[in-house]
Structures are given as structure tokens and as C-alpha cells.
Design a protein around this motif. Structure first.
Motif, PDB file in Angstrom:
ATOM      1  N   GLU A  84       0.800  -1.218   0.000  1.00  0.00           N
ATOM      2  CA  GLU A  84       0.000   0.000   0.000  1.00  0.00           C
ATOM      3  C   GLU A  84       0.838   1.276   0.000  1.00  0.00           C
ATOM      4  OE1 GLU A  84      -2.455  -0.034   3.406  1.00  0.00           O
ATOM      5  OE2 GLU A  84      -0.810  -0.037   4.865  1.00  0.00           O
ATOM      6  N   ASP A  85       2.070   1.212   0.509  1.00  0.00           N
ATOM      7  CA  ASP A  85       2.899   2.414   0.567  1.00  0.00           C
ATOM      8  C   ASP A  85       3.812   2.554  -0.643  1.00  0.00           C
ATOM      9  OD1 ASP A  85       4.452   0.237   1.174  1.00  0.00           O
ATOM     10  OD2 ASP A  85       5.643   1.256   2.711  1.00  0.00           O
ATOM     11  N   LEU A  86       3.667   1.638  -1.612  1.00  0.00           N
ATOM     12  CA  LEU A  86       4.599   1.622  -2.736  1.00  0.00           C
ATOM     13  C   LEU A  86       4.502   2.882  -3.584  1.00  0.00           C
ATOM     14  CD1 LEU A  86       6.713   0.178  -4.418  1.00  0.00           C
ATOM     15  CD2 LEU A  86       4.866  -1.014  -5.625  1.00  0.00           C
ATOM     16  N   ASN A  87       3.278   3.353  -3.867  1.00  0.00           N
ATOM     17  CA  ASN A  87       3.105   4.507  -4.743  1.00  0.00           C
ATOM     18  C   ASN A  87       3.769   5.756  -4.171  1.00  0.00           C
ATOM     19  OD1 ASN A  87       1.912   5.741  -7.133  1.00  0.00           O
ATOM     20  ND2 ASN A  87       0.559   6.809  -5.698  1.00  0.00           N
ATOM     21  N   ALA A  88       3.487   6.036  -2.901  1.00  0.00           N
ATOM     22  CA  ALA A  88       4.084   7.219  -2.263  1.00  0.00           C
ATOM     23  C   ALA A  88       5.598   7.081  -2.180  1.00  0.00           C
ATOM     24  CB  ALA A  88       3.495   7.419  -0.871  1.00  0.00           C
ATOM     25  N   ARG A  89       6.079   5.897  -1.825  1.00  0.00           N
ATOM     26  CA  ARG A  89       7.517   5.666  -1.726  1.00  0.00           C
ATOM     27  C   ARG A  89       8.196   5.859  -3.074  1.00  0.00           C
ATOM     28  NH1 ARG A  89       9.756   2.785   2.628  1.00  0.00           N
ATOM     29  NH2 ARG A  89      11.346   2.007   1.189  1.00  0.00           N
ATOM     30  N   THR A  90       7.536   5.390  -4.138  1.00  0.00           N
ATOM     31  CA  THR A  90       8.136   5.453  -5.473  1.00  0.00           C
ATOM     32  C   THR A  90       8.323   6.891  -5.930  1.00  0.00           C
ATOM     33  OG1 THR A  90       7.185   3.315  -6.092  1.00  0.00           O
ATOM     34  CG2 THR A  90       7.871   4.784  -7.876  1.00  0.00           C
ATOM     35  N   TRP A  91       7.263   7.690  -5.865  1.00  0.00           N
ATOM     36  CA  TRP A  91       7.344   9.050  -6.394  1.00  0.00           C
ATOM     37  C   TRP A  91       8.253   9.954  -5.564  1.00  0.00           C
ATOM     38  CZ3 TRP A  91       6.312   9.837 -11.155  1.00  0.00           C
ATOM     39  CH2 TRP A  91       5.348   9.057 -11.806  1.00  0.00           C
ATOM     40  N   GLY A 102      10.621   8.891  -3.658  1.00  0.00           N
ATOM     41  CA  GLY A 102      11.968   8.338  -3.814  1.00  0.00           C
ATOM     42  C   GLY A 102      12.615   8.800  -5.108  1.00  0.00           C
ATOM     43  N   LEU A 103      11.852   8.786  -6.194  1.00  0.00           N
ATOM     44  CA  LEU A 103      12.379   9.232  -7.488  1.00  0.00           C
ATOM     45  C   LEU A 103      12.758  10.711  -7.451  1.00  0.00           C
ATOM     46  CD1 LEU A 103      10.002   7.412 -10.004  1.00  0.00           C
ATOM     47  CD2 LEU A 103      12.441   6.955  -9.614  1.00  0.00           C
ATOM     48  N   LEU A 104      11.925  11.514  -6.786  1.00  0.00           N
ATOM     49  CA  LEU A 104      12.220  12.943  -6.683  1.00  0.00           C
ATOM     50  C   LEU A 104      13.514  13.175  -5.907  1.00  0.00           C
ATOM     51  CD1 LEU A 104      11.451  15.889  -7.107  1.00  0.00           C
ATOM     52  CD2 LEU A 104      10.052  15.760  -5.037  1.00  0.00           C
ATOM     53  N   MET A 105      13.688  12.457  -4.806  1.00  0.00           N
ATOM     54  CA  MET A 105      14.904  12.620  -4.010  1.00  0.00           C
ATOM     55  C   MET A 105      16.140  12.157  -4.778  1.00  0.00           C
ATOM     56  SD  MET A 105      13.840  11.761  -0.063  1.00  0.00           S
ATOM     57  CE  MET A 105      13.026  10.210  -0.423  1.00  0.00           C
ATOM     58  N   VAL A 106      15.991  11.061  -5.525  1.00  0.00           N
ATOM     59  CA  VAL A 106      17.113  10.576  -6.335  1.00  0.00           C
ATOM     60  C   VAL A 106      17.478  11.610  -7.392  1.00  0.00           C
ATOM     61  CG1 VAL A 106      17.785   8.874  -8.073  1.00  0.00           C
ATOM     62  CG2 VAL A 106      16.700   8.127  -5.951  1.00  0.00           C
ATOM     63  N   LEU A 107      16.479  12.202  -8.042  1.00  0.00           N
ATOM     64  CA  LEU A 107      16.730  13.218  -9.067  1.00  0.00           C
ATOM     65  C   LEU A 107      17.480  14.408  -8.484  1.00  0.00           C
ATOM     66  CD1 LEU A 107      16.351  14.352 -11.909  1.00  0.00           C
ATOM     67  CD2 LEU A 107      14.112  15.225 -11.185  1.00  0.00           C
ATOM     68  N   ILE A 108      17.025  14.899  -7.334  1.00  0.00           N
ATOM     69  CA  ILE A 108      17.694  16.033  -6.685  1.00  0.00           C
ATOM     70  C   ILE A 108      19.130  15.657  -6.326  1.00  0.00           C
ATOM     71  CG2 ILE A 108      17.720  17.508  -4.640  1.00  0.00           C
ATOM     72  CD1 ILE A 108      14.658  17.332  -4.638  1.00  0.00           C
ATOM     73  N   VAL A 127      16.074  -0.716  -2.302  1.00  0.00           N
ATOM     74  CA  VAL A 127      15.022  -1.159  -3.226  1.00  0.00           C
ATOM     75  C   VAL A 127      14.967  -2.682  -3.306  1.00  0.00           C
ATOM     76  CG1 VAL A 127      14.270  -1.153  -5.636  1.00  0.00           C
ATOM     77  CG2 VAL A 127      15.095   0.960  -4.584  1.00  0.00           C
ATOM     78  N   ALA A 128      16.127  -3.319  -3.468  1.00  0.00           N
ATOM     79  CA  ALA A 128      16.159  -4.779  -3.548  1.00  0.00           C
ATOM     80  C   ALA A 128      15.667  -5.403  -2.248  1.00  0.00           C
ATOM     81  CB  ALA A 128      17.578  -5.262  -3.863  1.00  0.00           C
ATOM     82  N   GLY A 129      16.061  -4.826  -1.137  1.00  0.00           N
ATOM     83  CA  GLY A 129      15.613  -5.328   0.157  1.00  0.00           C
ATOM     84  C   GLY A 129      14.115  -5.180   0.340  1.00  0.00           C
ATOM     85  N   TYR A 130      13.583  -4.052  -0.115  1.00  0.00           N
ATOM     86  CA  TYR A 130      12.146  -3.800   0.014  1.00  0.00           C
ATOM     87  C   TYR A 130      11.337  -4.834  -0.764  1.00  0.00           C
ATOM     88  CZ  TYR A 130       7.656  -1.406  -0.480  1.00  0.00           C
ATOM     89  OH  TYR A 130       6.323  -1.104  -0.492  1.00  0.00           O
ATOM     90  N   GLY A 165       5.202   8.924   2.501  1.00  0.00           N
ATOM     91  CA  GLY A 165       5.600   7.548   2.266  1.00  0.00           C
ATOM     92  C   GLY A 165       6.918   7.154   2.876  1.00  0.00           C
ATOM     93  N   HIS A 166       7.663   8.110   3.398  1.00  0.00           N
ATOM     94  CA  HIS A 166       8.993   7.820   3.924  1.00  0.00           C
ATOM     95  C   HIS A 166       9.195   8.275   5.358  1.00  0.00           C
ATOM     96  CE1 HIS A 166      10.851   6.558   0.082  1.00  0.00           C
ATOM     97  NE2 HIS A 166      10.026   7.422  -0.450  1.00  0.00           N
ATOM     98  N   GLY A 167       8.323   9.134   5.884  1.00  0.00           N
ATOM     99  CA  GLY A 167       8.531   9.664   7.222  1.00  0.00           C
ATOM    100  C   GLY A 167       9.379  10.914   7.180  1.00  0.00           C
TER     101      GLY A 167
END
Length: 273
Positions: A18-25, A27-33, A154-157, A241-243
Motif C-alpha cells: 500500500e505504501d509503494l506509490n508514495a515511496r516510489t514518487w 523516492g524518485l524525486l529525491m534521487v533526481l535532486i 530497493v532490492a531489500g524492500y 511515504g517515507h517519514g
């Protein structure tokens, strides 16, 4: 009865992701920054690291001393000033200043003084270490480290959610499984192998990537132990999604401290394209 069990299993499966969508978006934004800041280097990367580190100091202070909003903000600002000053190619003896935010916060805590000191010192040292790593070893080296940490997470998740199985350290981190932990090691090892194909790194990079993965997991374990000790779920709620930032960057902090320790023991070569 069978229909009820089917619905129950379906709901359990949905809750698992259930938390995958929030974590994904987010997470992608933080990776981009992060990618942009690492690529630019210089003051841009320094500002990002200083901001993230000071926010984590703020989160740490508020976890240990709830309601101490103004004091936590002042302490975060003080931490930002110290780290910013130390990024300006100062002599080594100036590094003792890294202790000041941890000491100042420790003296302000009514409880858990040593806990605050140890974690705050780890945060400031790790933040300073990331800036130094970018300057000394180059952006490619830092990209390798960050990607290893991200792939470990990501792999662990996904492996942990899909395969489940025995818990890695149930008394501290109930959700972390051995399957997810091992998947993180394997994923980081593969990243090391990929970097061998286009950099001048030696073959030691594969097992070093796996050790880095383990260090990042220990950073996550350490923060989980802290939250369990303090009775909080997340360090804050500023990232959907991440706290908090501490929840998201605990692995990178562990990896940074590991590489700083490694650099003290052996000669860490530059990783260049």
C-alpha cells in the motif's frame, strides 16, 4: 469461508504494497535532486548536504525532546553553520568543531544525553564526509556509493515483501528479513560489477560494494533501534511515504561513516570514468 479467506489474503497482499506509490514518487524525486547535486558538485552539493544534515539534527532533537521546537531549530541552524564552515578547505585541526553541535544538544537534553551525542556526532561527521568524498574522490565515486545504497534499499524492500521469511533482527527491526538483507548485498555487488565495466576501479569494488551495502543496512538498523528506544514510528512526517529525512537517509549515513573509516585504514583510490 473460502471466499472470506480469499478476501483476507487479498487485503493482506494489498496492505503489503500500500505504501509503494508514495515511496516510489518521493523516492524518485529525491534521487533526481541528489543526482543533479552530485553532478554539479561544489556549493550545490554542499548546500544539499548541509540542509539534509541540519534537518536530521532537528528531527533527532525533536524525537528525544518532543515539543522543543525553537531549540531544535536553533540547534539545526548551528549544525548547518558548523558543517558549512568545515567544507571550506580548513586545516585538519578544525575538525574538532564537528563535536560542537552534538555537545550543545547533549547539554540541552533532559534525558538520553549520550544517545543524542552519539547520533548527532554521527550525523555531522557523515554529512561532512559526503562533501569531502565528492571533493577528493570525484562525482563518479559518490554516484557508486549512492547507487549501492539505493539498490540495497530497493532490492531489500521488494525481496522482503515478496519472499518474506525469517526476520533479520526482529527485536529492533521487525520488518527486515534475511531475504531482503541478502538481496541488498547481491544488488550492491551487481552495481560494483557494472561500475567495473566503465571505470578504472579494481575487482575489489564488487566485495567492497557488498560491504557498503551491509554498512547502509546497519545505518538503518541503528535508526530503527533509536526509534524503538524512544517509542516513535518515524523521525518526522515531512516526506510522504517515507517519514522524515532521517528515515530516508539512515542507510547513506551508515555508508558514509563506513567509507570514512575505510579511508583511515587503507588508501581509497579515485573511481573515474
Amino acid at each position: 469461508m473460502e471466499r472470506f479467506l480469499a478476501e483476507s489474503n487479498k487485503n493482506t497482499s494489498s496492505a503489503r504494497w500500500e505504501d509503494l506509490n508514495a515511496r516510489t514518487w518521493t523516492g524518485l524525486l529525491m534521487v533526481l535532486i541528489g543526482v543533479v547535486a552530485i553532478r554539479l558538485g561544489g556549493v550545490w552539493f554542499q548546500m544539499l548536504v548541509v540542509f539534509v544534515t541540519s534537518v536530521m539534527i532537528w528531527e533527532l532533537a525533536r524525537m528525544i525532546r518532543p515539543g522543543w521546537d525553537v531549540g531544535a531549530m536553533l540547534l539545526a541552524a548551528f549544525s548547518a553553520s558548523v558543517i558549512s564552515g568545515l567544507t571550506q578547505q580548513q586545516p585538519d585541526w578544525h575538525l574538532f568543531l564537528l563535536f560542537l553541535p552534538a555537545v550543545a544538544g547533549m547539554l540541552s537534553m533532559p534525558l538520553e544525553k549520550l544517545t543524542f551525542f552519539l547520533f548527532a556526532l554521527g550525523l555531522t561527521v557523515a554529512g561532512w564526509g559526503l562533501v569531502e568524498a565528492r571533493e577528493v574522490y570525484g562525482g563518479t565515486w559518490l554516484f557508486w556509493m549512492v547507487i549501492c545504497v539505493v539498490v540495497t534499499d530497493v532490492a531489500g524492500y521488494f525481496a522482503g515483501r515478496h519472499f518474506g521469511g525469517p526476520k533479520f533482527w526482529p527485536s529492533i527491526s521487525p520488518k527486515k528479513t534475511w531475504s531482503g538483507t541478502a538481496a541488498g548485498w547481491i544488488g550492491a555487488g551487481l552495481i560494483g560489477a557494472i561500475f567495473l565495466t566503465f571505470t578504472d576501479a579494481g575487482r575489489d569494488l564488487i566485495w567492497l560494494s557488498m560491504l557498503l551495502s551491509f554498512a547502509s543496512q546497519m545505518g538503518d538498523i541503528a535508526e530503527s533501534a533509536l526509534k524503538r528506544r524512544l517509542g516513535v514510528k518515524d523521525s518526522s512526517a515531512i516526506i510522504p511515504g517515507h517519514g522524515g529525512l532521517f528515515d530516508r537517509f539512515d542507510g547513506l549515513l551508515g555508508a558514509s561513516l563506513f567509507m570514512l573509516l575505510l579511508a583511515l585504514l587503507v588508501d581509497v583510490p579515485e573511481v573515474r570514468i
